[in-house]
Design an enzyme around this catalytic site. Sequence first.
Site, PDB file in Angstrom:
ATOM      1  N   ASN A   1       5.950   7.157  10.169  1.00  0.00           N
ATOM      2  CA  ASN A   1       5.780   5.955   9.359  1.00  0.00           C
ATOM      3  C   ASN A   1       5.604   6.438   7.924  1.00  0.00           C
ATOM      4  OD1 ASN A   1       5.082   3.657   8.041  1.00  0.00           O
ATOM      5  ND2 ASN A   1       3.180   3.275   9.161  1.00  0.00           N
ATOM      6  N   TRP A   2       6.667   6.332   7.155  1.00  0.00           N
ATOM      7  CA  TRP A   2       6.620   6.848   5.779  1.00  0.00           C
ATOM      8  C   TRP A   2       5.856   5.937   4.831  1.00  0.00           C
ATOM      9  CZ3 TRP A   2      12.270   8.992   4.694  1.00  0.00           C
ATOM     10  CH2 TRP A   2      12.399  10.228   5.356  1.00  0.00           C
ATOM     11  N   LYS A   3       5.482   4.750   5.313  1.00  0.00           N
ATOM     12  CA  LYS A   3       4.749   3.801   4.456  1.00  0.00           C
ATOM     13  C   LYS A   3       5.489   3.632   3.122  1.00  0.00           C
ATOM     14  CE  LYS A   3       0.642   4.827   7.065  1.00  0.00           C
ATOM     15  NZ  LYS A   3      -0.804   4.894   7.157  1.00  0.00           N
TER      16      LYS A   3
ATOM     17  N   HIS B   1       1.158  -3.677  11.727  1.00  0.00           N
ATOM     18  CA  HIS B   1       0.404  -2.501  11.273  1.00  0.00           C
ATOM     19  C   HIS B   1      -0.892  -2.975  10.612  1.00  0.00           C
ATOM     20  CE1 HIS B   1      -0.792   1.134   9.192  1.00  0.00           C
ATOM     21  NE2 HIS B   1       0.009   1.792  10.013  1.00  0.00           N
TER      22      HIS B   1
ATOM     23  N   GLU C   1      -2.393  -2.045   8.066  1.00  0.00           N
ATOM     24  CA  GLU C   1      -2.343  -2.197   6.612  1.00  0.00           C
ATOM     25  C   GLU C   1      -1.774  -3.569   6.241  1.00  0.00           C
ATOM     26  OE1 GLU C   1      -0.307   1.495   5.908  1.00  0.00           O
ATOM     27  OE2 GLU C   1      -2.155   2.569   6.384  1.00  0.00           O
TER      28      GLU C   1
ATOM     29  N   GLU D   1      -3.740   2.294  17.057  1.00  0.00           N
ATOM     30  CA  GLU D   1      -4.149   2.952  15.816  1.00  0.00           C
ATOM     31  C   GLU D   1      -5.540   2.470  15.405  1.00  0.00           C
ATOM     32  OE1 GLU D   1      -0.417   4.442  13.521  1.00  0.00           O
ATOM     33  OE2 GLU D   1      -0.993   2.484  12.774  1.00  0.00           O
TER      34      GLU D   1
ATOM     35  N   GLY E   1      -5.321   7.795   7.969  1.00  0.00           N
ATOM     36  CA  GLY E   1      -5.366   8.387   6.635  1.00  0.00           C
ATOM     37  C   GLY E   1      -6.714   8.990   6.266  1.00  0.00           C
TER      38      GLY E   1
ATOM     39  N   SER F   1      -4.268  10.007  11.841  1.00  0.00           N
ATOM     40  CA  SER F   1      -4.517  11.420  11.532  1.00  0.00           C
ATOM     41  C   SER F   1      -3.935  12.380  12.571  1.00  0.00           C
ATOM     42  CB  SER F   1      -6.011  11.673  11.316  1.00  0.00           C
ATOM     43  OG  SER F   1      -6.477  10.901  10.217  1.00  0.00           O
TER      44      SER F   1
HETATM   45  P1  13P Z   1      -1.987   8.766   9.173  1.00  0.00           P
HETATM   46  O1  13P Z   1      -1.198   9.610  10.147  1.00  0.00           O
HETATM   47  O2  13P Z   1      -1.729   9.106   7.748  1.00  0.00           O
HETATM   48  O3  13P Z   1      -3.431   8.707   9.545  1.00  0.00           O
HETATM   49  O4  13P Z   1      -1.424   7.253   9.343  1.00  0.00           O
HETATM   50  C1  13P Z   1      -1.338   6.687  10.600  1.00  0.00           C
HETATM   51  C2  13P Z   1      -0.566   5.432  10.525  1.00  0.00           C
HETATM   52  O5  13P Z   1      -0.995   4.450   9.955  1.00  0.00           O
HETATM   53  C3  13P Z   1       0.760   5.419  11.148  1.00  0.00           C
HETATM   54  O6  13P Z   1       1.260   4.126  11.229  1.00  0.00           O
END
Ligand code: 13P
Length: 251
Positions: free
Chosen positions: A9-11, A95, A97, A167, A173, A213
């Site tokens: 997931n490159w966000k 997600h 976020e 998640e 993160g 993470s």
């Molecule tokens: P991280 O791997 O940076 O913790 O992010 C997880 C995430 O939100 C994947 O969708």
Amino acid sequence: MRKPIIAANWKMYKNNQEALDFVNKFKPLISRNDQVETVICAPFTLLATVGESIKDSHIALGAQNMYPSLEGAYTGEISPKMLLDLGVKYVILGHSERREILGETDQFIRQKVDLALETGLTPILCVGETLEERQQGKTQTKVSQQLWSALEGILASQAQKLVIAYEPIWAIGTGKNASPEDAEETCAFIRNCLSEIFNGEVAQNIRIQYGGSVKPGNIKEIMAQPNIDGALVGGASLDPESFAQIVNFKE
Ligand code: 13P
């Protein structure tokens, strides 16, 4: 047997040149690994570039969101039809976020899951609790409610291909992953919910990822858990070597 599925997931990271450089370095590193389904969920602006550059590989293309309508006056939004047009196969939905920062509701996510399945996209449906909810012992209540509201009433025949990503929000993160045992406990609970929502056979076929993470150093023990079938990787998926080590966790 459920085939492991590991998704990047490159966000909101990378420009087109960076995406191209990533794929060119990443492809040869995982070319011999067809044991793991590998997905890159790129921002909308990179889908065409990434899609073109992975054509000669077994990497699949994913998006990070979609609007629950085929077309219309929805300024700034992207429809599942537009994603399919670019060769997108997977779409991350719900997600944390988007739920937390953009205020997406369970009801809105449900509409997206419905239309994604109807149009032939495979949803990667994200669920997970906040730190406060975990501390109050509400993890299962939260996850169960997210699953029921997104999935109740979906045909079992369509549900087979779903991917669920567990998640925990406090692990995203932060560098602090859930312990493999805690992640397994919730993923087993998720599979149990899926068997109540659909049936036992469907629940056995649905793949459940852990996200939060995930790194080259912890992927092996995470993947060793019986109810964890893959990972959704944020930060560590931005670097081709580190994401390749995660995908090649068996080596
Ligand atoms: P991280 O791997 O940076 O913790 O992010 C997880 C995430 O939100 C994947 O969708």
